[in-house]
Design a protein around this motif. Structure first.
Motif, short mmCIF file in Angstrom:
data_model
loop_
_atom_site.label_atom_id
_atom_site.label_comp_id
_atom_site.label_asym_id
_atom_site.label_seq_id
_atom_site.Cartn_x
_atom_site.Cartn_y
_atom_site.Cartn_z
N ILE A 225 0.82 -1.21 0.00
CA ILE A 225 0.00 0.00 0.00
C ILE A 225 0.85 1.26 0.00
N LYS A 226 2.14 1.11 0.33
CA LYS A 226 2.98 2.31 0.39
C LYS A 226 3.47 2.74 -0.98
N TYR A 227 3.50 1.84 -1.92
CA TYR A 227 4.03 2.26 -3.21
C TYR A 227 3.15 1.89 -4.40
N ARG A 228 2.02 1.24 -4.16
CA ARG A 228 1.09 0.97 -5.24
C ARG A 228 -0.32 1.28 -4.77
N PRO A 229 -1.13 1.90 -5.63
CA PRO A 229 -2.49 2.26 -5.21
C PRO A 229 -3.43 1.08 -5.20
N VAL A 230 -3.18 0.11 -4.32
CA VAL A 230 -4.05 -1.06 -4.26
C VAL A 230 -5.18 -0.92 -3.26
N VAL A 231 -5.11 0.09 -2.39
CA VAL A 231 -6.18 0.27 -1.40
C VAL A 231 -7.53 0.39 -2.06
N PHE A 232 -7.53 0.99 -3.24
CA PHE A 232 -8.80 1.31 -3.89
C PHE A 232 -9.57 0.05 -4.28
N GLU A 233 -8.87 -1.07 -4.37
CA GLU A 233 -9.54 -2.34 -4.64
C GLU A 233 -10.47 -2.71 -3.49
N GLU A 238 -17.44 5.08 -4.52
CA GLU A 238 -17.31 6.44 -4.01
C GLU A 238 -17.09 6.38 -2.50
N PHE A 239 -16.28 7.30 -2.03
CA PHE A 239 -15.88 7.21 -0.62
C PHE A 239 -15.40 8.59 -0.17
N THR A 240 -15.38 8.78 1.14
CA THR A 240 -14.81 10.02 1.67
C THR A 240 -13.34 9.77 1.98
N LEU A 241 -12.61 10.86 2.17
CA LEU A 241 -11.19 10.71 2.47
C LEU A 241 -10.97 10.05 3.82
N LEU A 242 -11.91 10.28 4.75
CA LEU A 242 -11.76 9.63 6.05
C LEU A 242 -11.90 8.12 5.91
N GLN A 259 -4.20 15.39 8.18
CA GLN A 259 -3.90 16.39 7.15
C GLN A 259 -2.82 15.91 6.20
N ASN A 260 -1.80 15.31 6.75
CA ASN A 260 -0.71 14.86 5.89
C ASN A 260 -1.15 13.73 4.97
N PHE A 261 -2.02 12.87 5.50
CA PHE A 261 -2.56 11.80 4.66
C PHE A 261 -3.32 12.39 3.48
N ARG A 262 -4.14 13.40 3.76
CA ARG A 262 -4.92 14.00 2.69
C ARG A 262 -4.03 14.69 1.66
N ARG A 263 -3.03 15.39 2.16
CA ARG A 263 -2.12 16.05 1.25
C ARG A 263 -1.45 15.02 0.33
N LEU A 264 -1.03 13.92 0.94
CA LEU A 264 -0.37 12.87 0.18
C LEU A 264 -1.26 12.36 -0.95
N ILE A 265 -2.50 12.07 -0.61
CA ILE A 265 -3.44 11.53 -1.60
C ILE A 265 -3.66 12.52 -2.73
N GLY B 303 11.70 2.30 6.83
CA GLY B 303 11.26 3.66 6.51
C GLY B 303 9.82 3.60 6.09
N SER B 304 8.98 4.44 6.67
CA SER B 304 7.58 4.07 6.64
C SER B 304 6.81 4.58 5.43
N LYS B 305 7.04 5.81 5.01
CA LYS B 305 6.32 6.29 3.82
C LYS B 305 4.84 6.54 4.08
N LEU B 306 4.39 6.24 5.28
CA LEU B 306 3.02 6.59 5.64
C LEU B 306 3.09 7.74 6.63
N PRO B 307 2.19 8.70 6.50
CA PRO B 307 2.22 9.83 7.44
C PRO B 307 1.63 9.44 8.78
N LEU B 308 2.46 8.90 9.65
CA LEU B 308 1.99 8.41 10.94
C LEU B 308 1.48 9.55 11.81
N ALA B 309 0.58 9.20 12.68
CA ALA B 309 0.06 10.18 13.62
C ALA B 309 1.08 10.41 14.73
N ARG B 310 0.79 11.41 15.58
CA ARG B 310 1.67 11.80 16.70
C ARG B 310 2.56 10.64 17.12
N SER B 311 3.84 10.84 17.03
CA SER B 311 4.79 9.76 17.31
C SER B 311 4.52 9.13 18.66
#
Lengths: 311, 311
Positions: A225-233, A238-242, A259-265, B303-311
DNA sequence: TCAAAAGTGTTATCCTTACACCCATGT
DNA sequence: ACATGGGTGTAAGGATAACACTTTTGA
């Protein structure tokens, strides 16, 4: 290279089918919850994947999205039963639970039922400090040589994120194997044909090597999930970012920074707005998104990570 | 789940053994250069890896370092010959050529002999523009629908880095498969039992699926060197940074930026100075380095590549 | 003296991380 | 009013890419 009859083996397909429902990661098991779906490799298909897909869809009535081969390994259990060498070819498959139909002879289980120490979404699991940590310390010291003690402890600490080491969610298999070595999972006692040393061993056990296979699947998926967009499977159309974030959290077993997760996406341009809003949620209504399916094409590119010479 | 005798299959182990010698990537083949080393899966060992390692070392007299399973797939060729279903379990192994001994019934070949279009170390290979590109264009247009033409061309361009797309060295398998579809590799004509359309098809062909397996191995290795320190399995105990860089370049098939490569290596603390200097090279003598083997332990962390929450 | 390779610095840019804060809705 | 979740902005630090330049050796 050899006469034919001699080296024939029994080959089985074993599938780890994963779904995420209501923010919980789930796997398809047999009714008992102690076996993964498995079937003989008959293979009138060209590829093993096609064979697996056909078999799974016939038996479970689940459409199967993404499929990937995990690992092939000898199955000691079945070898003994059959008196023939047996191997299992294992697969990871991503789907969604269907609300309408039954699981077709199987049932869906939370995967943390089998690996309770892997769920860090609400902080470190209690059983880590209470049960596993002391056992690891004891094991580390149960060897004469000082050097060997240190080596054991270093391995334990890094594998389980103790003693200042960071927890690494990808080491699912290594953790299971260490617990197996220490006799902290039921399968270890079963395989040694001995009654378990203590009554309560963490996590639901499984038949054969199935829990090990599940560990392999979890590790692979957490890495992927960190380097390929497989989550969407695993998401509805349709879905919310949460919801998306909670699905990733379910798989990774860790809480993510909103916030960082959303920015990443959004920065990766993985999704696009549908224009609709979610209804019936607590709090402010959220925009609905859908996966930009053409990224599957675009993202054949992976990003190089090597310092290339003059472009 | 089924009666036992019915689904027995033939299982073979196939190994892609890789070494890098004098800056060239090499694989071990049979004397003809058209087969990878393969043997029956007899397996008196617990794991398939142990089985493979024992088999390889017995047959080649090569010590085998890093080993990893690649893929298991049905072998149509052998199935036909034997009248039984056959599967091949393929492995990637990293070693070094030994100067003293013979290859033990096999021989080492440059892997770009089989994939000449994969070597971009001195810029884009000529045969890409001369042969492959025009064929891809022709194939893209050989379909009526405009939409389908675009789809084909997009696939071709991304796979081969044409038309403004970046070359991605990891897509070895996708490129081979596309060429196979177009009848641009000899195996395609062999499998269709037809004489080849043109006399010169790029790259040396191989028996069975072996060239496909090699492609899988190359792709896996090219991906792996970016996030795991496996290159060192291919290096002598002491080496210069240039040698290290050239080894990576050999595998990746691309030239790297010297200074940035060195910074990367040193910043990751992968190596340490031996205090010795290399002798007998052109130019200024270089420091010798060795691999810091404890990083293998330390780098369980990835190295995680995921935006983890508060360490 | 020149070619070849080893090294040293420096800059701009981007990505990641970590905060802080405001907005919209239902109860 | 407040809890819940959605959404925006921004500043610091580190990693990366792209330069230019000096040093040391063998031929």
């Amino acid at each position: 290279m050899n006469d034919s009859g001699l080296h024939s083996v029994q080959a089985d397909l074993v599938a780890v089918l994963v779904a995420v429902t209501a923010g919980q990661p789930r796997i398809l098991t047999t009714q008992t919850g102690r076996k993964l779906p498995a079937g003989p490799f008959s293979a009138h298909h060209r590829s093993l994947q096609a064979s697996l897909r056909a078999w799974v869809e016939a038996h479970t009535h689940h459409p199967l999205g993404y499929v990937e081969q995990l690992y092939t390994f000898p199955d000691g259990d079945r070898s003994q039963q059959l008196g023939v060498r047996a191997i299992s070819i294992s697969y990871l498959g991503l789907t969604r639970e269907r609300e309408d139909a039954q699981a077709g002879g199987g049932m869906w289980q939370d995967w943390y039922r089998y690996f309770p120490w892997e769920d860090w979404r609400s902080g470190a699991p209690a059983l880590l400090a209470a049960t596993i940590d002391p056992q690891l310390r004891h094991w580390s010291q149960a060897v004469p040589d000082m050097q060997a003690q240190q080596a054991r402890w270093q391995r334990a600490a890094m594998t389980f994120g103790l003693d200042g080491c960071e927890w690494n969610e990808e080491l699912v298999l290594q953790r299971y194997e260490l617990l197996y070595e220490l006799g902290l999972v039921a399968e270890a006692w079963r395989d040694a044909a001995q009654p378990p040393d203590r009554s309560l061993l963490p996590g639901q056990d499984m038949a054969h090597d199935h829990r090990r296979i599940l560990a392999t699947a979890m590790a692979r998926l957490r890495a992927k999930i960190k380097y390929r967009p497989v989550v969407f499977e695993l998401m509805p159309p349709e879905f919310t970012l949460l919801q998306l974030q909670q699905t990733v959290e379910a798989l990774a077993g860790r809480g993510l920074h909103k916030q960082n997760f959303r920015r990443l996406i959004e920065q990766q341009a993985l999704v696009e707005e549908t224009g609709q809003m979610a209804v019936g949620t607590a709090g402010r209504p959220a925009k609905l998104f859908r996966f930009r399916s053409n990224v599957l094409l675009e993202r054949a590119i992976a990003g190089s990570k090597l310092p290339l010479a003059r472009s």
